[in-house]
Design a protein around this motif. Structure first.
Motif, short mmCIF file in Angstrom:
data_model
loop_
_atom_site.label_atom_id
_atom_site.label_comp_id
_atom_site.label_asym_id
_atom_site.label_seq_id
_atom_site.Cartn_x
_atom_site.Cartn_y
_atom_site.Cartn_z
N LEU A 39 0.80 -1.33 -0.05
CA LEU A 39 -0.07 -0.16 0.01
C LEU A 39 0.86 1.19 -0.18
O LEU A 39 1.96 1.18 0.50
N PRO A 40 0.38 2.31 -0.50
CA PRO A 40 0.97 3.74 -0.61
C PRO A 40 1.36 3.92 0.93
O PRO A 40 0.47 3.81 1.83
N LEU A 41 2.57 4.76 1.14
CA LEU A 41 3.05 5.16 2.53
C LEU A 41 1.76 5.98 3.05
O LEU A 41 1.62 6.12 4.25
N THR A 42 1.39 6.69 2.33
CA THR A 42 0.28 7.87 2.68
C THR A 42 -0.95 7.06 3.04
O THR A 42 -1.74 7.55 4.14
N THR A 43 -1.57 6.28 2.51
CA THR A 43 -2.58 5.39 3.08
C THR A 43 -2.14 4.68 4.08
O THR A 43 -3.11 4.69 5.17
N VAL A 44 -1.02 4.07 4.29
CA VAL A 44 -0.80 3.25 5.52
C VAL A 44 -0.87 4.38 6.76
O VAL A 44 -1.24 4.06 7.79
N HIS A 45 -0.24 5.57 6.34
CA HIS A 45 0.02 6.47 7.62
C HIS A 45 -1.51 6.87 8.00
O HIS A 45 -1.83 7.02 9.37
N ARG A 46 -2.48 7.09 7.19
CA ARG A 46 -3.83 7.38 7.34
C ARG A 46 -4.34 6.39 8.44
O ARG A 46 -5.08 6.51 9.25
N LEU A 47 -4.39 5.04 7.71
CA LEU A 47 -5.07 3.65 8.43
C LEU A 47 -4.59 3.42 9.78
O LEU A 47 -5.12 3.25 10.58
N VAL A 48 -3.10 3.67 9.59
CA VAL A 48 -2.70 3.39 11.03
C VAL A 48 -2.94 4.38 12.05
O VAL A 48 -3.33 4.14 13.29
N GLY A 49 -3.23 5.68 11.60
CA GLY A 49 -3.57 6.61 12.46
C GLY A 49 -4.88 6.28 13.07
O GLY A 49 -5.22 6.64 14.23
N GLU A 50 -5.67 6.03 12.28
CA GLU A 50 -7.16 5.79 12.72
C GLU A 50 -7.17 4.71 13.67
O GLU A 50 -8.04 4.56 14.57
#
Length: 255
Positions: A39-50
């Motif tokens: 997955l793109p790092l930006t997507t991972v950052h968002r999902l992991v944050g949530e």
């Protein structure tokens, strides 16, 4: 080839993120997760944050993430972690006390019958080393509990599993589909199966089916003992008796 249905969307990505964590890699950085999930790092950052905000993940002082307590609480609501485990524990403890070896309880993954998930494991410090733990999974064809469960699964599911390449762990791992079919037939006919040094060369397991009372097979029980100097047939009566006890307990618990 996996039998899991194709998944897409946000839910699939969340599950992929959570699935990146394993027993061998319980702590991961954002880049680790992105690499494991594609997955793109930006997507991972968002999902992991949530997920972290919701308690499903925890962030350590080193910036890496681990599975959070909230997810552990939710996981323990699964039927395999409640009714089955509660009914089985007295018999698992008795079998462990008698054998002083590793005792395990497992179920077949309904989404992928090629894998088993371990619900419980009892062990002692001087017992033979094994790779499983509660919540871990293993290929069904290489384990005693998996062979028992696959023997009593839908034949079409079993054939789909045998159509895949079978993973070899040791020189003793049975990877020929016809040889696996023979073990499945033995499990059905004899009420138990012996998996001899298939996962680790130092151990073997004796497994038996657990039924929902007089109904279908819902789990499997095994004892894992040293391979050297062991006659596995000496453990069959105790394993089968414990499995029958759990089956009776499950039957009494059914409404």
């Amino acid at each position: 080839m996996s039998t899991r249905p194709a998944r897409s969307g946000v839910t699939a990505r969340v599950l992929d993120v959570l699935g990146a964590f394993t027993a061998r890699t319980p702590a991961l950085s954002l880049s680790d997760i992105a690499r494991r999930t594609d997955l793109p790092l930006t997507t991972v950052h968002r999902l992991v944050g949530e997920l972290t905000a919701g308690g499903a993940l925890d962030r350590g002082d080193d910036g890496r993430y681990t599975i959070g307590l909230r997810l552990w609480e939710i996981a323990h609501l699964a039927p395999a972690s409640t009714g089955l485990r509660e009914a089985a524990m007295p018999f698992l403890e008795d079998l462990h006390e008698v054998t002083r070896h590793n005792v395990q309880l497992a179920v077949l993954d309904s989404a992928d019958p090629g894998e088993v998930v371990y619900v419980e494991r009892l062990s002692t410090r001087d017992a033979v080393s094994i790779v499983t733990r509660p919540g871990s999974r293993m290929p069904a064809c290489a384990t005693g509990v998996g062979l028992v469960l696959l023997a009593h699964a839908d034949p079409a599911d079993a054939e789909r599993v045998l159509a895949r390449p079978l993973r070899r762990f040791t020189p003793h791992t049975v990877c020929d589909p016809d040889d696996v079919r023979a073990l499945l037939a033995q499990a059905r006919a004899g009420g138990f199966v012996i998996s001899d040094r298939q996962v680790e060369p130092v151990s073997l397991s004796v497994a038996a089916p657990v039924r929902s009372g007089d109904g279908p097979v819902v789990a499997a029980l095994s004892v894992v003992v040293p391979a050297d100097g062991t006659n596995p047939h000496t453990w069959v009566p105790a394993v089968r008796a414990a499995a029958r006890g759990i089956s009776r307990a499950l039957g009494a618990a059914r409404p």
